[in-house]
Write a protein that holds these residues in place. Sequence first.
Motif, PDB file in Angstrom:
ATOM      1  N   UNK A  60      44.292  10.817 111.922  1.00  0.00           N
ATOM      2  CA  UNK A  60      43.525   9.872 111.105  1.00  0.00           C
ATOM      3  C   UNK A  60      44.424   8.872 110.391  1.00  0.00           C
ATOM      4  N   UNK A  61      45.679   9.248 110.138  1.00  0.00           N
ATOM      5  CA  UNK A  61      46.575   8.351 109.409  1.00  0.00           C
ATOM      6  C   UNK A  61      46.929   7.097 110.202  1.00  0.00           C
ATOM      7  N   UNK A 105      36.145  12.631 108.029  1.00  0.00           N
ATOM      8  CA  UNK A 105      36.682  13.479 109.098  1.00  0.00           C
ATOM      9  C   UNK A 105      37.997  14.115 108.665  1.00  0.00           C
ATOM     10  N   UNK A 106      38.818  13.345 107.959  1.00  0.00           N
ATOM     11  CA  UNK A 106      40.099  13.871 107.454  1.00  0.00           C
ATOM     12  C   UNK A 106      39.861  15.030 106.493  1.00  0.00           C
ATOM     13  N   UNK A 111      40.698  20.684 105.802  1.00  0.00           N
ATOM     14  CA  UNK A 111      40.225  22.002 105.362  1.00  0.00           C
ATOM     15  C   UNK A 111      40.400  23.033 106.470  1.00  0.00           C
ATOM     16  N   UNK A 112      40.050  22.621 107.703  1.00  0.00           N
ATOM     17  CA  UNK A 112      40.144  23.550 108.832  1.00  0.00           C
ATOM     18  C   UNK A 112      41.601  23.912 109.121  1.00  0.00           C
ATOM     19  N   UNK A1073      38.460  23.610  99.609  1.00  0.00           N
ATOM     20  CA  UNK A1073      38.695  22.582  98.593  1.00  0.00           C
ATOM     21  C   UNK A1073      39.944  21.762  98.883  1.00  0.00           C
ATOM     22  N   UNK A1074      40.860  22.334  99.702  1.00  0.00           N
ATOM     23  CA  UNK A1074      42.104  21.620  99.995  1.00  0.00           C
ATOM     24  C   UNK A1074      41.848  20.304 100.736  1.00  0.00           C
ATOM     25  N   UNK A1075      40.906  20.314 101.685  1.00  0.00           N
ATOM     26  CA  UNK A1075      40.621  19.099 102.436  1.00  0.00           C
ATOM     27  C   UNK A1075      40.190  17.962 101.541  1.00  0.00           C
TER      28      UNK A1075
END
Length: 1456
Positions: A60-61, A105-106, A111-112, A1073-1075
Amino acid sequence: MATTSESEHPEREKKATTQADEEQKFASQVGWRALFGFTTTSHITVLISALASAAAAAATLPVFSMIYGRIFSAYSDYGAGNLDGDELLSEVTRLCLIMTGVAAASWVLNSVFFCFFLLFGELQAKSARTRIFDVLVRKDMAWFDLRESGIAAFLPTIQMNIRDLQLSVSAPLGEALQCTIAAVAALGVAFYYSWKLTLVINCTVPLVYLAEAFLSKKLSARAHDQADQLQQALKYITNAIQSIETVKCFNGESHELQVFTKATSLAATLYKRVANLRSMQIGLIHFFTFTVFVQGFAYGSHLTRTGALDINSVITTFWAALLAIGAITGFLPQFIVMQKGKVSGARLRALMEQMSKEDGPHESQGEFKPLSCPGDVEFRNVTFSYPTRTDEIALREVTLLFPAGETTYVIGKSGSGKSTLGQLLVRFYQPSSGQILLDHVPLNELDVHWLRQNVTLVEQHSVLFDDTIHNNITLGDQSRTVTMDDVKNAVSFAMLDPIVKGHPAGFETNLGANGSSLSGGQKQRMALARVRIRDTPVLILDESTSALDYVTRAMILHAIREWRQGKTTIVITHDLSQIQAHDFLYLLGKAQVLQEGYRKDLEVQPGIFHSFLASNEGKKEDIQSEYLSDDEFDDAQMNEIRSLYRDSWIRPTLARRPLSAALFGQSVLSSFHSESALGRVDTVAIRIDNRLTRVADEESSNLDEEDFFNADRVSLEPPPETLSPVSDVFMTNQFNTARTSRTLLNDRMTEMHSFKEKDYGSRPASRASSRPMSIHSAYPKPVSIATVHMSHLPQPVKHSRRRKLRSRFSRETITDEPKLPTDSLSITHILRTVWPILGWRSRLALFAAVLATLVHSLATPVFAWVFSQLLATFYAVKDTKAESIRYVLIILGIAVTDSLANYLMFYLFDSVAQSWTQALKVEAMRRILAQPREFFDKEGNSMPCLAESLDYFAEEARNLPGRFMGIFLAMFLVMVISVTWSLAISWKVTLVALAAVPVVLAVIKAYNMISSHWETLANKAADNVGQVLHETIVNIRTVRCLTLEDHFHKKYEEATTNAVNIGTKRAIYSGSIFGLLNSSVLFVTIALFWFGAWLISRKEHSILKVTETFMILMLSINDISGMSQYLTQVNISREAGARLLRLACLPEISHEDHGTLKIESAGDISFNNVSFTYPTRRGHQVLHNISFSIPRGSCTAIVGSSGSGKSTVAALLLKLYPTNASLHTFLASSAKDLSISGQSIETLHTGSLRSHMAIVSQTPVLFPGTIAQNIAYALAPSSPESDMESIRAAAAAAGVSEFIDSLPNGYQTLIGNGGTVLSGGQAQRIAIARALVRNPDILILDEATSALDAVAASTIRETVQRLVSSATKHDDTTGLPMSPRSRGGGLWADEDWEKRKKKKKQMTVIIITHAKEMMSIADHVVMLDKGRVVEEGGYAELKRKRGGAFARLWKGKAAE
C-alpha cells in the motif's frame, strides 16, 4: 586469604573460550537463518500467511507514493496555471477517496500481519522450548556436570535466549519485512518513472551496506561477549539466593554483593561497546537518508532544465525515494531487535549442535529388554573417573557381586567410592574399563528405561516435586494405575499417616517446590513411600534414612527388611554398627575393595576391618561402662520412648524449614544393626559359614591399616556396641544372607590389589554429592568487607551516589512485600526514577543526550522546509540553479548534523540507561540479600523468578530509558517544533492536523492497555514454563531414577501449550488495534491533502505556503510514525522495568536491621520463656516458653526427636528469625527472651553477632571457587583467619587436610559448579573447616557428622573436645589452640598462637544431634520434645537419672 583467579585455571578458561568461539563461528555461518532455526513444517502455513499479509500491507505504501506524486503534480499544474481551483479540488478529492480505500485496506492488512507474526513468534518459542527440553532430558550426566556456570544459571540463560528469539521473530520481523517490501516497491515505482534519477539517488547504497555489514559483524561479536558475561553474573545471583542461609550466617552479603557488582559492571562495560556500534549504525543510516537527496535534487534539477524529464515524474520519483528511505529508517528499530534475536537464535542452535555432535550419549544406547529381572548384579574389574576429575580414579579395577534376592552392604570412608557404585548401576555414567552386568547382561546392552524401571537408587538428599502428597507418591510407578489403597499402604509403610492426617487437605496437600513444606526426615520417608510403590527387583539405599531419628529409622528399616525379602538390596553406608554378624559386606577405600566377607568372619581375622572394629569396640566398652547395671528398661519404658517419637511425627507445617532445620540423622544402617542384636546367642548359633573371605596379605594389610585410619593423627571412636539386646519387635523376618553364589568370585579376587600409599585420596567425589543442593557459580577473590577486628561485618558502601540511591529507594519502598509479578507500574513512574539514581557523569551524559535529541528533532522540520523550497524550484519560472545548489548544500549540512545527533542521542541514552540499570540491579541484589529469611519462602520469590528479574528483565528494562525515552522525547519535540512552525505558516492547516491528535492518542492508549494486559499474562505463562524446566533439569537425577521423563515431558508440554494459547489470544486482541494504530497517520495525511486543496481553490493560501506546511507536517508525522514502531516493544520493557523496580524497592523492614550494640565477644546464652512460630506457618507454634542457659566455654548438646525444635534454636541464635511470632510485636518487645552476654538479642547488631558465631549445617554448601576460597568464605583478606596457615589448620582440624593435599591442585582445586565434585562427607568436612577457621566464640554443629564415616566423625569429636578443654584450662597454655604445624592440627599460625597465649579464647560449642557419640562429649544436655524443654542438666547426671527422659532416650539408643 589465598585465592585463585580464573586465569590460574587455564584449562577452564581455554574451554570457555573455545565454546564462545564455536558459538560465534556458528553464528557467522548461519547468519539470519538463526531466526528460523526452530521453524518446523507445521509453522509454514502461519509463516506464509504472515509474509503474504505483510507484503500486501507493505504494497500500500508505493500506491501512496504514486498518489502523493499525482497530488503534488496537481498543485504544480495549478501553480503553472494549467488548472483552476475547482479542477484542483475535484482532482484532489478523487485522489483522496482512493487513498482512503487504500488506507482502510492497510488497516486490515496490518492487523492481520501483526496477528500472524505474533502467533509465529509463539510457535517458534514453543518449538525451541520443546526441542531443547527433549535434548536436555536425553543428555548424559557428564554433560550436566561439566556446565561451567552450573545448571541453575544455565537454564535462565536458555529462557532469556528463547524470549529474545521469540520477540525478534514476532512483530519486529513482520515490521522489518514490511519495511523491506515497502522500500523495494517504492524503489520499483521510482525506477518506473526515472531509472536514471533513481540510480543516482541510490548510488551510495553499496557504500552504506559495506559499512553496516562491518559494524554488524563487530556488534555481533560484542553482543556474544556481553551475553557470556551476563551468564557469569547469573551464577552469582543463583549462588547467593540458593545458599541465602549460609550467606547470612557467615555475613557474606557484602561479599556476594561485591562479586555480583563486579560481574555486572563488566557486562555493563561490554554493553556500552555494543551500544556504541549500534549507535554508529543508526547515525550512518540517518546520514544516508538525507544525503540521497543531495545528488538526487542536483541531478533532478538538471533533468528538468534540460527537458529530459517532466516535473511530475521527478516529484513522483522523489516521493517514492522518500518513502523508501522512510521504510529503511523504520527498519532500524526492528533491525536492533532482530540482531539480538539472531545472536540468541545462534546461541541456541549452537547449543543444540554441541549437544548433538558430542560423544554419543550412552543414555540412548542399548535396546535389550529382558522379560524378567532376578536382580543378579556383578562388577567386573570396573575402573571409573568422574568427568570433572578425569585425572582422579573413583573406582580402580573393582570386582563385586551382589547376588539376586540377597542384601549386601557397602561400607567405607567418605570418598571411598561407595556412592559411585550406585551411580554406575543406574547408568548415570559408564565405566572407563571393565563391565557391569545385570543378570549376566552388560548394562550398556540393556534399554536404559527398562534398566531404571527395575533398578532404583534412593539417595540421601531426597527430591520431591511441586505437587501434592498423593501425586508425589504415585510418581513412583507411572507404568500402571496406582490405587488409593496402594498409596495408603505406602504411607503406612513409611510411617507418614500422622503427617498426612495432620494436614487439612490430606493427600491433596501441595508440598511446594522441592517439598519445601517438609522436614528432611519427612522428605526421606516420602521418598521411601515412593519407592515402595515402585517395588523394583533391585534397590540401592544410599544413606536414604540418615535424616530420621533412630527410633523412626529402626522401625522404617524393619519394614524395609520385611518388604525386601527375596529381592536384591544394596545398602551403601559408612556406619558399621548396624550390620549383623551374618550380613555380607564390602569394605571400600582408596577407590578399591580393601576387604570383603561376612561380618562374623571379618571380626576374627586380621585386617583393616578387624582393626577398625576392635578400635571402635574398645571405645564402646568405655562408654558402656558408664551404665548403671541395674538401670534396665522394661517394655513399658520402651513403649514410652516410642510414643515420645511417634507424637513428634505430626507436624502440620506447609512452609520451608530453614537450612539449619533440615535435620538429618545417622547412617542408613542404624536400625539394620538392631536386628543383629535380637537374640545374640541364637543368631550366632544358626549362622551359615559357607563363604570364603578374601583378606590381603598381612604385611600390606598392616600398611593399609596405618594409612587408612591415620592412627598418628586422629583418635578413633568406635560405633555403638554391635551386639546388644533390643525389643522383641524386631525378632521376625530376618534376612537369609547365606552366600552360596560367591565361591567362584572369591577365586577371582584372591590375588587382587596391593595397596600403595600413592593411591590413597585419589578418589573423586562420589556422585551422591551432586544432588541439587548447591548449584552455584565461581566467584573471584573475596574483597575486604570489614575491619580486621570485625573481620566479617557488612560495611556501608562509601559512595554518595549509592547513599542517594538508597535514600531515594527508601522513599519509594513498597510497604507490603510484593509477590512478583504484580500489576505493572506506569512508564512515567519508572522513568521518574532515572534522574535521582544517576551520578554527576551520567547526569551530564543525560543532559547531552537531551541536547542531541533536540538537534535531531529540529533536523526533520528543517529538512521538510528545505524540501518544499526545492520542490518550488521545479515550477518556478525564473532560473533557480544557484538556489537549488544552495538548498542541496543545506541538506548536506543537515545530514551531517542529524547523523551525529542521532549517534549521540542513542549512545548517550543507552549509556545513561545502563548506569540506571546497573544501579537498580545492585540495589535490588542488596535488598534481596537484606531480606529476612522468611522472604525466600514466599510464593513468587523463588530462585528462578528472582534470577530472571535480575537478568533477562533487567536487560529489557534498560530499553525503556535507553531507547524509548529518547524516542518519546524526540517524538514530542518533533511534534512541538513542527506544529509551532506550521502554525506560523498556515494555522488553518495545522489546526486540522491537531484536531486528529486526540483520536490518535486514544488509539495509542487503547493499544497500550490491551498490549500491557496480555503481556503480563504471557510473562506469567512463560514463568510457569521456566519453573517446570527448572524443576525437571535441576532434579534430573531423580527424574531419571524414577523414569519420569515422559511425565515431565507431558507437564512441560502442558505449560508450553498454555503459553501458546495465551500468546494466540494476545495476538488476536493486540493485532486488532495495531492496524488502526499503524494506519491512523494515513488518514490524517488524507485530511491534510484535501483541506490544503480546498484552501488553495478558495485562494486563501498560496501553493508555497501549503506545500511548506504539508512538508513540515507530513515529514514530521512520518518521522513520528517511524519512531512509533518502537511502541510494539515498549510494554515488554515497561513490564520488565516494573519487576526490576519492585526488587530495588523491596522493604528494608527486617528484624536483622534492628539492634545496634556491637559486642567484643559472645558469652553466656540464656533462653527465657522463648516462644516461636515461623512467619510463614503461624498456625503451628514450634517453641513453647523454653528456658535454659548455655554457659560460656561449655559444650552443650541439644537433643530430642526429629521436629522437636532443636534446629530452630540455632536459627534464633543466628538471628535468622525474630524471637517473637510477628515482626511488629518483635519491634515493640523489650523483654529479654533471648540474651547473649547479658544483652537481649534484639539489641545486638546482627553482623557483629554473627561474626562471633559459626554454624555447620547437616547439608553442606559449597561455593563455586577454590577449596581455600570456600574455607575462608567472606573473610577479609587482611584478617589473620584468612591466611593459608589458618586455612590449612582448620582443614586439619576438620580431618580433610589429607584429602586436600592428595589433590593435584591442593587448596587451589576448583569445587562447586564446573569444578571437582566432592562426596557428601568431603563437602561436610570443608564446611566444618569453614566454621573452625573463624575461631568463633560460639560454634554450632547441627548434625555436622551425620554424613561422615567413623574416622572422620572421630576427628571432629576430638577437635570439639580440644576446643572445649582449651576453654576450661585458663592458666595452662597447653589448652590453647595448637599451632597448625602441630600434628594435632590446631587453628592458629605460630605467630598468632604466641600472641593468643596472652588472651584466652573460650569457645562455646552447641551440638544438635541424634548421635549418641556426639552427645557423649557434651558436659551439658538440653532435651526438647514438641518445642518444650523436658529435661536439662549435666550429661553424666542426666544419663544416670533413673526414669529420666534423656536416660530413656540415651539407653533406648543403646538398647537397639
